[in-house]
Structure formats: structure tokens, C-alpha cells
Design a protein around this motif. Structure first.
Motif, PDB file in Angstrom:
ATOM      1  N   ASP A  40      -8.389   1.679  -4.217  1.00 41.66           N
ATOM      2  CA  ASP A  40      -9.379   0.903  -3.460  1.00 41.66           C
ATOM      3  C   ASP A  40     -10.721   1.635  -3.466  1.00 41.66           C
ATOM      4  O   ASP A  40     -10.770   2.851  -3.228  1.00 41.66           O
TER       5      ASP A  40
ATOM      6  N   GLY B 226      -4.778   1.856  -0.617  1.00 39.42           N
ATOM      7  CA  GLY B 226      -5.769   1.093   0.138  1.00 39.42           C
ATOM      8  C   GLY B 226      -6.683   2.003   0.945  1.00 39.42           C
ATOM      9  O   GLY B 226      -6.274   3.092   1.373  1.00 39.42           O
TER      10      GLY B 226
ATOM     11  N   SER C  14      -7.193   1.338   3.754  1.00 42.48           N
ATOM     12  CA  SER C  14      -6.503   1.315   5.051  1.00 42.48           C
ATOM     13  C   SER C  14      -5.801   2.637   5.314  1.00 42.48           C
ATOM     14  O   SER C  14      -5.215   2.826   6.380  1.00 42.48           O
TER      15      SER C  14
ATOM     16  N   THR D 155       0.851  -1.193   0.000  1.00 48.70           N
ATOM     17  CA  THR D 155       0.000   0.000   0.000  1.00 48.70           C
ATOM     18  C   THR D 155       0.885   1.240   0.000  1.00 48.70           C
ATOM     19  O   THR D 155       2.041   1.208   0.443  1.00 48.70           O
TER      20      THR D 155
ATOM     21  N   VAL E  59      -7.181 -10.450  -4.186  1.00 53.87           N
ATOM     22  CA  VAL E  59      -6.547 -10.423  -2.860  1.00 53.87           C
ATOM     23  C   VAL E  59      -7.258 -11.458  -1.992  1.00 53.87           C
ATOM     24  O   VAL E  59      -8.482 -11.531  -1.980  1.00 53.87           O
TER      25      VAL E  59
ATOM     26  N   VAL F 131       0.852  -3.737   4.271  1.00 43.04           N
ATOM     27  CA  VAL F 131       0.556  -2.321   4.471  1.00 43.04           C
ATOM     28  C   VAL F 131       1.889  -1.600   4.750  1.00 43.04           C
ATOM     29  O   VAL F 131       2.686  -2.055   5.576  1.00 43.04           O
TER      30      VAL F 131
HETATM   31  O1  KIV Z   1      -6.646  -1.302   2.153  1.00 47.51           O
HETATM   32  C1  KIV Z   1      -5.788  -2.183   2.270  1.00 47.51           C
HETATM   33  O2  KIV Z   1      -4.720  -2.000   2.865  1.00 47.51           O
HETATM   34  C2  KIV Z   1      -6.068  -3.480   1.689  1.00 47.51           C
HETATM   35  C3  KIV Z   1      -5.034  -4.552   1.828  1.00 47.51           C
HETATM   36  C4  KIV Z   1      -5.129  -5.147   3.181  1.00 47.51           C
HETATM   37  C5  KIV Z   1      -5.165  -5.585   0.784  1.00 47.51           C
HETATM   38  O3  KIV Z   1      -7.112  -3.679   1.140  1.00 47.51           O
END
Ligand code: KIV
Length: 298
Positions: free
Chosen positions: A98, A58, A60, A37, A194, A229
């Protein structure tokens, strides 16, 4: 092959493509895919210089940058801003944006429009958290010429439905359902999948069952690639890290020590030094010295 510490030649921006990633199946001799990420320009530059294949912007970003407890607070505006920041690094790596929660749940038209916003921000593909119910949305986005990466297993946007972040597919029925879902994602047009938080043997079976690459996180060594990450890998994230994370550096400690040294230098009058200051020319110095009264105590 450059060693990890050697300077790598800069890759042509966007040189790693979706068809190239789709072809990276280990069973047919493909090199394992390294995905990481990144949420901003410096992060993407570091990932790219290190040779990462896919930079995932991501959701995240929620926990790692924006200070939210989960990914459910992240909006399309957040994802567009961070995708654009990553794209400004002009990485050779494939940029995957994402899709945040609620950006692909309300209608297929809205999902396609939101995926297009990530592409216009600089992503070459989008990722969305799956389940069989997402197949029509995946098909619609793919029909709009936007490549889709699926995400199965532990899907963090379902934290409330799952009752927490729990390893998935732990019994035979759930494992079969996961394998079936992976095949449905492949048929719907995903170019990669994933697999998060599933037993390694289940990930191995899924990887065997589909012709598109699987990219694991907490899914063991049998996937076609791995994703971590950025903040976890570098030791900048929350502690303790989950079992599946390998922390390659402790940058939070290094950074805290550096900032503490700065604070100490400021308080002790050691910063800035003479060579860190700009100096007035002779004429200006004389004028200023004649103008200002001496500083008391100096
Ligand atoms: O957002 C993110 O970091 C993810 C990874 C865990 C694949 O989707």
C-alpha cells in the motif's frame, strides 16, 4: 480442494501473478478472489497457508499494529519495513504494498520512486487510494512496469476531507461519478480495484462496468473478490468491529486467557516445571552444592 483445517501443500513463492488476478472476473467464470491484509512474516505465513490469493500490506498497519488512530501517520519507511517482513514469508500469494498518504501526492516522479521502493522491498504490485485526479500518477507507475491496484469509495486517507469514515456513493450522482472513476482507473492501467464502503448495488454496477476485477470491503457480495483486515477477521483488532466485518475467531480472548494462565503459573511457582529447566551434570551439581550456602528456608 483442502478443507480449512487440512494441511495445504506449500505454494511456490510468488506463484499467483498479476495477469492471473486480472483475469479473475466472476462474470467470465473466474473464481472469487480472497485478499487479506498482513503486516509481518507470521501473518503472511498464516494467510498463505490458508490459501489467500493476495496479501495486502495495508497502510492499516497504522491502526492494527502501530497504535495510530488513522492511516495518515504511516510513512514510506513503515511500509517498506512491513512489506519486507511479509516478503520474507515467501508467500505463493501476490504481495501488494500500500502506498501511504503523501507518497504519491507531491509529484509523479516521487510516486514512481516510492512505488519502486515497495517493489524492491518485495511487493509485486502497489495499491493507491484513487479518485480521477490520480489517473496520471497511475499511468506513470504502470509505465514503470509496476502493476497498480486502485482503491475507490471510502478511502481512509481522505478521512478529513470526507468528514469521517462514511459510506460513499449514496446518491445517484455520486454512484455515477464512482462508476466513471472506476472506468478511468481501468483506462489508466489498474489491474484491479478495491471498492470500500459503498452500497452493494453500486458495487455491482461498478463491477459490471469494468473488465478488471473489483475487490470489496463493505461493498456487498457482487464484487469479484473480498478483502478483510487480518486483525478484524481473527478478533485481534478494535471492538466493536464494523458491520461489514465477519470475525472468524476471537484470538484476543484466547491470547488473553493464555497470558493470564502464564501469569498465574509464575505467581504460584508452577512455571517453569522440572522438565522445562536445564539440568547440571553430576560433577557440576556436586561442585555447586559444595560452593553455595543453603538457601534460607529451603
Ligand atoms: O490498508 C488496508 O487495510 C486497506 C484495505 C481496507 C483495503 O487498504
Amino acid at each position: 480442494m483442502a478443507s480449512p483445517t487440512e494441511e495445504r501443500p506449500r505454494r511456490t513463492p510468488g506463484s499467483i501473478t498479476v495477469p492471473e488476478i486480472r483475469a479473475r472476473k466472476r462474470a467470465t467464470g473466474g473464481e472469487p478472489i480472497a485478499m487479506l491484509t498482513a503486516y509481518d512474516e507470521p501473518g503472511a505465513r498464516i494467510a498463505d497457508a490458508a490459501g489467500v490469493d493476495i496479501v495486502l500490506v495495508g497502510d492499516s498497519v497504522a491502526n492494527n499494529v502501530l497504535g495510530y488512530p488513522d492511516t495518515l501517520q504511516v510513512t514510506m519507511d513503515d511500509m517498506v519495513r512491513h512489506t519486507a517482513a511479509v516478503a520474507r514469508a515467501r508467500p505463493g500469494a501476490l504481495i501488494v504494498g500500500d502506498m501511504p498518504w503523501m507518497s504519491y501526492h507531491l509529484s509523479t516522479d516521487a510516486a514512481v520512486a516510492n512505488a519502486a521502493m515497495l517493489v524492491r522491498a518485495g511487493a509485486a504490485a502497489v495499491k493507491l487510494e484513487g479518485g480521477v485526479v490520480r489517473a496520471p500518477v497511475i499511468e506513470a507507475i504502470v509505465r514503470a512496469e509496476i502493476p497498480v491496484m486502485g482503491h475507490l469509495g471510502l478511502t481512509p486517507q481522505s478521512v478529513n476531507a470526507m468528514g469521517g469514515y462514511r459510506v460513499q456513493a449514496k446518491d445517484a450522482a455520486a454512484a455515477e461519478a464512482l462508476i466513471a472513476a472506476a472506468k478511468i482507473h481501468e483506462a489508466a492501467g489498474c489491474f484491479a480495484l478495491v471498492l470500500e464502503g459503498v452500497p452493494e448495488l453500486v458495487a455491482e454496477q461498478v463491477t459490471r462496468a469494468v473488465a478488471i476485477p473489483t475487490i470489496g470491503i463493505g461493498a456487498g457480495p457482487h464484487c469479484d473478490g473480498q478483502v478483510l483486515v487480518f486483525h478484524d477477521l481473527l478478533g485481534l483488532g478494535a471492538r466493536p468491529v464494523p458491520k461489514f466485518v465477519r470475525q472468524y475467531a476471537d484470538l484476543a480472548r484466547v491470547a488473553t486467557e493464555a497470558v493470564a494462565a502464564y501469569v498465574g503459573d509464575v505467581r504460584a511457582g508452577r512455571f517453569p516445571a522440572d522438565e522445562e529447566s536445564y539440568h547440571a551434570g553430576e560433577a557440576l551439581r556436586r561442585t555447586l552444592e559444595a560452593r553455595s550456602p543453603a538457601v534460607p528456608g529451603s
